[in-house]
Design a protein around this motif. Structure first.
Motif, PDB file in Angstrom:
ATOM      1  N   HIS A  44      -3.051  -4.177 -39.542  1.00 38.66           N
ATOM      2  CA  HIS A  44      -2.822  -4.876 -38.271  1.00 38.66           C
ATOM      3  C   HIS A  44      -2.018  -6.156 -38.472  1.00 38.66           C
ATOM      4  N   TYR A  45      -2.231  -6.819 -39.600  1.00 38.24           N
ATOM      5  CA  TYR A  45      -1.517  -8.062 -39.886  1.00 38.24           C
ATOM      6  C   TYR A  45      -0.035  -7.774 -40.165  1.00 38.24           C
ATOM      7  N   ALA A  46       0.212  -6.694 -40.892  1.00 35.87           N
ATOM      8  CA  ALA A  46       1.588  -6.309 -41.198  1.00 35.87           C
ATOM      9  C   ALA A  46       2.336  -5.906 -39.930  1.00 35.87           C
ATOM     10  N   ILE A  47       1.686  -5.172 -39.049  1.00 41.38           N
ATOM     11  CA  ILE A  47       2.304  -4.759 -37.785  1.00 41.38           C
ATOM     12  C   ILE A  47       2.680  -5.983 -36.957  1.00 41.38           C
ATOM     13  N   LEU A  48       1.772  -6.941 -36.866  1.00 37.37           N
ATOM     14  CA  LEU A  48       2.041  -8.151 -36.088  1.00 37.37           C
ATOM     15  C   LEU A  48       3.217  -8.935 -36.667  1.00 37.37           C
ATOM     16  N   GLY A  49       3.260  -9.069 -37.982  1.00 38.13           N
ATOM     17  CA  GLY A  49       4.339  -9.818 -38.614  1.00 38.13           C
ATOM     18  C   GLY A  49       5.703  -9.170 -38.398  1.00 38.13           C
ATOM     19  N   LEU A  50       5.770  -7.852 -38.543  1.00 39.66           N
ATOM     20  CA  LEU A  50       7.033  -7.142 -38.328  1.00 39.66           C
ATOM     21  C   LEU A  50       7.490  -7.265 -36.876  1.00 39.66           C
ATOM     22  N   ALA A  51       6.551  -7.161 -35.960  1.00 39.32           N
ATOM     23  CA  ALA A  51       6.888  -7.273 -34.538  1.00 39.32           C
ATOM     24  C   ALA A  51       7.445  -8.656 -34.215  1.00 39.32           C
ATOM     25  N   LEU A  52       6.810  -9.696 -34.738  1.00 35.70           N
ATOM     26  CA  LEU A  52       7.275 -11.063 -34.483  1.00 35.70           C
ATOM     27  C   LEU A  52       8.658 -11.299 -35.088  1.00 35.70           C
ATOM     28  N   PHE A  53       8.858 -10.789 -36.277  1.00 33.42           N
ATOM     29  CA  PHE A  53      10.143 -10.973 -36.945  1.00 33.42           C
ATOM     30  C   PHE A  53      11.268 -10.325 -36.135  1.00 33.42           C
ATOM     31  N   ALA A  54      11.024  -9.106 -35.641  1.00 37.15           N
ATOM     32  CA  ALA A  54      12.050  -8.414 -34.855  1.00 37.15           C
ATOM     33  C   ALA A  54      12.352  -9.163 -33.564  1.00 37.15           C
ATOM     34  N   VAL A  55      11.326  -9.732 -32.964  1.00 43.09           N
ATOM     35  CA  VAL A  55      11.503 -10.433 -31.680  1.00 43.09           C
ATOM     36  C   VAL A  55      12.251 -11.739 -31.860  1.00 43.09           C
ATOM     37  N   VAL A  56      11.999 -12.457 -32.951  1.00 48.25           N
ATOM     38  CA  VAL A  56      12.481 -13.826 -33.073  1.00 48.25           C
ATOM     39  C   VAL A  56      13.996 -13.934 -33.017  1.00 48.25           C
ATOM     40  N   TYR A  57      14.698 -12.945 -33.561  1.00 44.93           N
ATOM     41  CA  TYR A  57      16.154 -13.094 -33.583  1.00 44.93           C
ATOM     42  C   TYR A  57      16.870 -12.186 -32.597  1.00 44.93           C
ATOM     43  N   SER A  58      16.146 -11.236 -31.993  1.00 45.14           N
ATOM     44  CA  SER A  58      16.838 -10.276 -31.137  1.00 45.14           C
ATOM     45  C   SER A  58      16.582 -10.468 -29.654  1.00 45.14           C
ATOM     46  N   LEU A  59      15.437 -11.070 -29.301  1.00 48.63           N
ATOM     47  CA  LEU A  59      15.029 -11.088 -27.892  1.00 48.63           C
ATOM     48  C   LEU A  59      16.005 -11.859 -27.027  1.00 48.63           C
ATOM     49  N   TYR A  60      16.449 -13.033 -27.487  1.00 47.11           N
ATOM     50  CA  TYR A  60      17.312 -13.863 -26.647  1.00 47.11           C
ATOM     51  C   TYR A  60      18.784 -13.517 -26.783  1.00 47.11           C
ATOM     52  N   GLY A  61      19.171 -13.001 -27.920  1.00 46.02           N
ATOM     53  CA  GLY A  61      20.583 -12.725 -28.121  1.00 46.02           C
ATOM     54  C   GLY A  61      21.035 -11.366 -27.650  1.00 46.02           C
ATOM     55  N   GLY A  62      20.090 -10.414 -27.520  1.00 48.95           N
ATOM     56  CA  GLY A  62      20.462  -9.076 -27.103  1.00 48.95           C
ATOM     57  C   GLY A  62      21.243  -8.332 -28.169  1.00 48.95           C
ATOM     58  N   LEU A  63      22.153  -7.473 -27.751  1.00 46.54           N
ATOM     59  CA  LEU A  63      22.866  -6.624 -28.691  1.00 46.54           C
ATOM     60  C   LEU A  63      23.745  -7.416 -29.644  1.00 46.54           C
ATOM     61  N   SER A  64      24.278  -8.551 -29.210  1.00 45.30           N
ATOM     62  CA  SER A  64      25.094  -9.376 -30.117  1.00 45.30           C
ATOM     63  C   SER A  64      24.288  -9.800 -31.337  1.00 45.30           C
ATOM     64  N   ALA A  65      23.083 -10.304 -31.092  1.00 42.37           N
ATOM     65  CA  ALA A  65      22.234 -10.745 -32.200  1.00 42.37           C
ATOM     66  C   ALA A  65      21.874  -9.571 -33.102  1.00 42.37           C
ATOM     67  N   VAL A  66      21.548  -8.437 -32.484  1.00 40.39           N
ATOM     68  CA  VAL A  66      21.169  -7.262 -33.266  1.00 40.39           C
ATOM     69  C   VAL A  66      22.336  -6.783 -34.120  1.00 40.39           C
ATOM     70  N   ALA A  67      23.509  -6.649 -33.515  1.00 37.50           N
ATOM     71  CA  ALA A  67      24.661  -6.085 -34.230  1.00 37.50           C
ATOM     72  C   ALA A  67      25.133  -6.991 -35.368  1.00 37.50           C
ATOM     73  N   TRP A  68      25.243  -8.300 -35.102  1.00 42.09           N
ATOM     74  CA  TRP A  68      25.781  -9.191 -36.139  1.00 42.09           C
ATOM     75  C   TRP A  68      24.785  -9.422 -37.270  1.00 42.09           C
ATOM     76  N   THR A  69      23.492  -9.454 -36.972  1.00 45.12           N
ATOM     77  CA  THR A  69      22.517  -9.553 -38.067  1.00 45.12           C
ATOM     78  C   THR A  69      22.444  -8.246 -38.841  1.00 45.12           C
ATOM     79  N   ASP A  70      22.762  -7.133 -38.197  1.00 47.44           N
ATOM     80  CA  ASP A  70      22.762  -5.847 -38.904  1.00 47.44           C
ATOM     81  C   ASP A  70      23.788  -5.814 -40.034  1.00 47.44           C
ATOM     82  N   VAL A  71      24.870  -6.573 -39.889  1.00 48.31           N
ATOM     83  CA  VAL A  71      25.864  -6.637 -40.959  1.00 48.31           C
ATOM     84  C   VAL A  71      25.208  -7.198 -42.228  1.00 48.31           C
ATOM     85  N   VAL A  72      24.357  -8.199 -42.054  1.00 45.79           N
ATOM     86  CA  VAL A  72      23.614  -8.766 -43.187  1.00 45.79           C
ATOM     87  C   VAL A  72      22.546  -7.790 -43.662  1.00 45.79           C
ATOM     88  N   GLN A  73      21.864  -7.155 -42.692  1.00 43.25           N
ATOM     89  CA  GLN A  73      20.785  -6.231 -43.046  1.00 43.25           C
ATOM     90  C   GLN A  73      21.288  -5.097 -43.937  1.00 43.25           C
TER      91      GLN A  73
END
Length: 568
Positions: free
Chosen positions: A188-217
Motif C-alpha cells: 500500500h505504501y509503494a502504491i501511494l508513492g508511485l501515485a503521488l510521483f506520477a501526479v506531481v509532474y503531470s497533473l498541472y502540465g498535461g501532455l506537455s509535461a508528460v511528453a517532455w519528461t518522457d524524453v528523460v524517462q
C-alpha cells in the motif's frame, strides 16, 4: 491568479514527494540500496520533477486551454513523440510482466514487441494521415465524426473502464510489487508513492509535461534495462563474459529461444504457434498502437503529419531492442534458478526468494541482486520511470476522454475552455484514487503481462473492427457499428468461458472476424447507399510518405525478417 495557484500546488506536490522520499529512505535503509544508489535515484526524481514543473508553468500569464493541456499545443517534434511513445508503452507491464513471461515462456513473448515495430509503420502510413486531417483530440471524437454520438459515448465508457480497472490498476500493482520485492516496502505504501510521483509532474502540465519528461524517462529505461541484462547474463557466463553467458543460456534452455511454439509446448495457449504471426496478435497490436488513446495522443500532438510519422518510425526502431531490456533478463533468471551450479553461487536470501513458474513476475526484481553499487540506483530509477511515465500517460488520457467526450458533451457543454482543463485534472485524480484502492486486490495473478492482454482482448477486437471498417469501407453505418461492438463482448466471453481450450489470441481473432461480419451484414441490410458520414477522402496522396520514412521502414522490415529466420 492561475499562475500563483499553479505554483502553489506545484510546491505542495513537490513537498509531498520529498516527504515520501524521505520516509522511503528511512524505511528501506540497509536492505538493498547504498547511499550512492539513493543519490542516483534522488537525482532522477529531481530531474523529472524540475522538468515537469518547468513545462507546466503558464506562459506570460496565459491560461491553459484544452489544446495546450491535452495536445501539448500541437508542438511536439518527432523525437519527443517517439521517446514518449516508448516511455508510455514500457511500464511495469513490460519490465515486470514481460520479464515474467520471459521466465515462463521465453523469447517467443518478444513477438509482442517486434511485431509492434511493423504495426507502428502501418499506423504511421495508413491511420495517422486521417486522424490528423480530422483535427481530433480523442479517438472517440473520430468515432462521432465518422458514425454518431451514441457510438462515441459507448466507446468512451469502454475506454475509461479499461484504463481505470485494467491498465492503471495493473501498472500500480506491478510497480508496487517491484518495490516490495526489491526493497521490502509494503504494497500500500509503494502504491501511494508511485501515485503521488506520477501526479506531481503531470497533473498541472498535461501532455506537455508528460511528453517532455518522457524524453528523460527513456534514457533511464534503456540504461537501466541494459545494465540488468548485462549483469545477469555475465553472471551466467562467469569469467568468460556476456557472450559465453548467452551461449550457455541457449544450451540450457533451448525451448526458451523458440519464437514459434509447438502445440505440445505448455505455453502454447498463451502464444499459439504460427497463429501469432497471422492471427490475434495483429488484433492486439493494431488496436493498441492505432486506436488506444493514451498511446496515439502523442502523435495527435505532432507539429505536422510528417513529424508524427517520423516519431512513430523512431519508436519502431526502439521496439526492436526492447526484448533485450525486458525479455532476456527473464530468461536469464530462469536459467539461474534451473542450474544448481549457478544457484549455489548465490546467498541463502537470494535462494529463498527466487522466482518460480507460479510467481514469474518476481524474476526481474530478483535479478537486481547482481547489480553493483550505483547501478542499483539507475535500475531502480528505470523501474520508476517505466511505472510513472505510463501512469502519467494513462491519467492524461483518462482526463482527455472524460472531459472532451463525457463532461463537455453531456454535463456542461457551455464550460469555458480553460475551465475544462480543471475538470480534466479532477477526473485524473479521481481515476487514480479508484485505481489505488483496486490495485492491491489483484494479488497473485501469475503472468501479469498475459493477464493484461487477455482482459484487454475482450474489448479490443470489436473496437478494431469498427475502426478498420469505418476507415476503409464507406458502406459501414452507425447501426452496424453499434450492434457489432456491443455483441463483440458477449461473443468474446462465450469463447473465453466455454471449455474449448482456445488460446486467447485465437479468441481475439475470431471475435474480430465475428464483429466485422456482423457490422458488414447489418450495414448492407439496413442501407443500400454509402453511409452519409463515410466520405473520408482517401487518395494516393493521403498515404504518401517521405523517402526517409520509406527507407527506415524497409530497414525495420529486413531486420524483422532476419530475426524470425534466425530464431524460428
Amino acid at each position: 491568479m492561475i499562475q500563483v495557484t499553479a505554483n502553489y500546488c506545484g510546491n505542495v506536490y513537490t513537498g509531498v514527494v520529498i516527504i515520501w522520499l524521505r520516509n522511503f529512505i528511512m524505511q528501506t535503509a540497509g536492505i538493498g540500496l547504498s547511499t550512492l544508489d539513493y543519490g542516483v535515484f534522488a537525482l532522477y526524481v529531481l530531474i523529472i520533477v524540475t522538468v515537469g514543473l518547468w513545462v507546466s508553468r503558464d506562459k506570460n500569464g496565459q491560461k491553459k486551454g484544452t489544446k495546450d493541456y491535452f495536445l501539448a499545443g500541437k508542438t511536439l517534434p518527432w523525437w519527443a513523440i517517439g521517446s514518449s511513445l516508448i516511455a508510455a508503452n514500457i511500464s511495469a507491464e513490460q519490465f515486470i510482466g514481460m520479464s515474467g513471461s520471459g521466465f515462463s515462456i521465453g523469447l517467443a513473448i518478444a513477438s509482442y514487441e517486434w511485431m509492434a515495430a511493423l504495426t507502428l509503420i502501418i499506423v504511421a502510413k495508413y491511420f495517422m494521415p486521417v486522424f490528423i486531417e480530422k483535427g481530433i483530440f480523442t479517438i472517440p471524437e473520430f468515432v462521432e465524426k465518422r458514425f454518431n454520438r451514441t457510438l462515441k459515448t459507448i466507446l468512451a465508457v469502454f475506454w475509461l473502464a479499461l484504463f481505470i480497472f485494467v491498465n492503471l490498476t495493473s501498472v500500480l500493482y506491478l510497480g508496487a510489487l517491484a518495490l516490495q520485492t526489491i526493497l521490502g516496502i509494503p504494497m500500500h505504501y509503494a502504491i501511494l508513492g508511485l501515485a503521488l510521483f506520477a501526479v506531481v509532474y503531470s497533473l498541472y502540465g498535461g501532455l506537455s509535461a508528460v511528453a517532455w519528461t518522457d524524453v528523460v524517462q527513456v534514457f533511464f529505461l534503456i540504461l537501466g534495462g541494459f545494465l540488468t541484462t548485462i549483469m545477469a547474463v555475465s553472471y551466467i557466463g562467469g569469467d568468460a563474459g556476456i557472450f559465453a553467458g548467452m551461449s550457455r543460456m541457449a544450451d540450457e534452455a533451448p525451448a526458451h529461444f523458440e519464437m514459434i511454439l509447438s502445440p505440445d509446448n505448455p505455453q502454447f495457449s498463451n502464444l499459439p504457434g504460427i497463429a501469432v504471426l497471422i492471427g490475434g496478435l495483429w488484433v492486439a497490436n493494431l488496436y493498441y498502437w492505432g486506436f488506444n488513446q493514451y498511446i496515439i495522443q502523442r502523435a495527435l500532438a505532432a507539429k505536422s503529419i510528417g513529424e508524427a510519422q517520423k516519431g512513430l518510425v523512431f519508436a519502431a526502431f526502439m521496439k526492436l531492442i526492447v526484448p533485450i531490456l525486458v525479455v532476456v533478463p527473464g530468461i536469464a533468471a530462469y536459467v539461474i534458478v534451473s542450474d544448481p551450479a549457478l544457484l549455489a553461487g548465490l546467498g541463502e536470501t537470494a535462494q529463498a526468494h527466487m522466482p518460480t513458474l507460479a510467481q514469474a513476475d518476481k524474476a526481474y526484481p530478483w535479478l537486481t541482486q547482481f547489480l553493483p553499487v550505483g547501478a542499483k540506483g539507475i535500475v531502480f530509477a528505470a523501474l520508476a520511470a517505466a511505472i510513472v511515465s505510463s501512469l502519467a500517460s494513462m491519467l492524461n488520457s483518462v482526463a482527455t476522454i472524460f472531459t472532451m467526450d463525457i463532461y463537455k458533451e453531456y454535463i456542461a457543454p457551455a464550460t469555458e475552455d480553460h475551465k475544462l482543463v480543471n475538470v480534466g485534472r479532477i477526473s485524473a485524480v479521481v481515476a487514480l484514487i479508484v485505481a489505488c484502492f483496486i490495485a492491491p486486490l489483484l494479488g497473485n495473478i501469475g503472468q501479469a503481462f498475459q493477464y493484461i492482454q487477455e482482459y484487454t482482448g475482450l474489448v479490443s477486437p470489436g473496437i478494431l473492427a469498427v475502426f478498420l471498417l469505418g476507415l476503409f469501407w464507406k458502406k459501414t453505418n452507425a447501426k452496424g457499428a453499434i450492434i457489432g461492438v456491443l455483441l463483440s463482448i458477449p461473443f468474446a466471453l462465450f469463447l473465453k468461458l466455454m471449455p474449448l481450450g482456445m488460446p486467447f489470441l485465437d479468441q481475439m481473432m475470431y471475435t474480430f472476424f465475428f464483429t466485422a461480419v456482423v457490422i458488414g451484414l447489418i450495414s448492407l441490410t439496413t442501407s443500400k447507399e454509402d453511409d452519409s458520414k463515410g466520405a473520408i477522402i482517401l487518395t494516393s496522396e493521403t498515404f504518401k510518405t517521405s523517402a526517409g520514412f520509406n527507407i527506415a521502414s524497409y530497414i525495420i522490415m529486413v531486420i524483422l525478417c532476419a530475426l524470425y529466420a534466425l530464431l524460428w
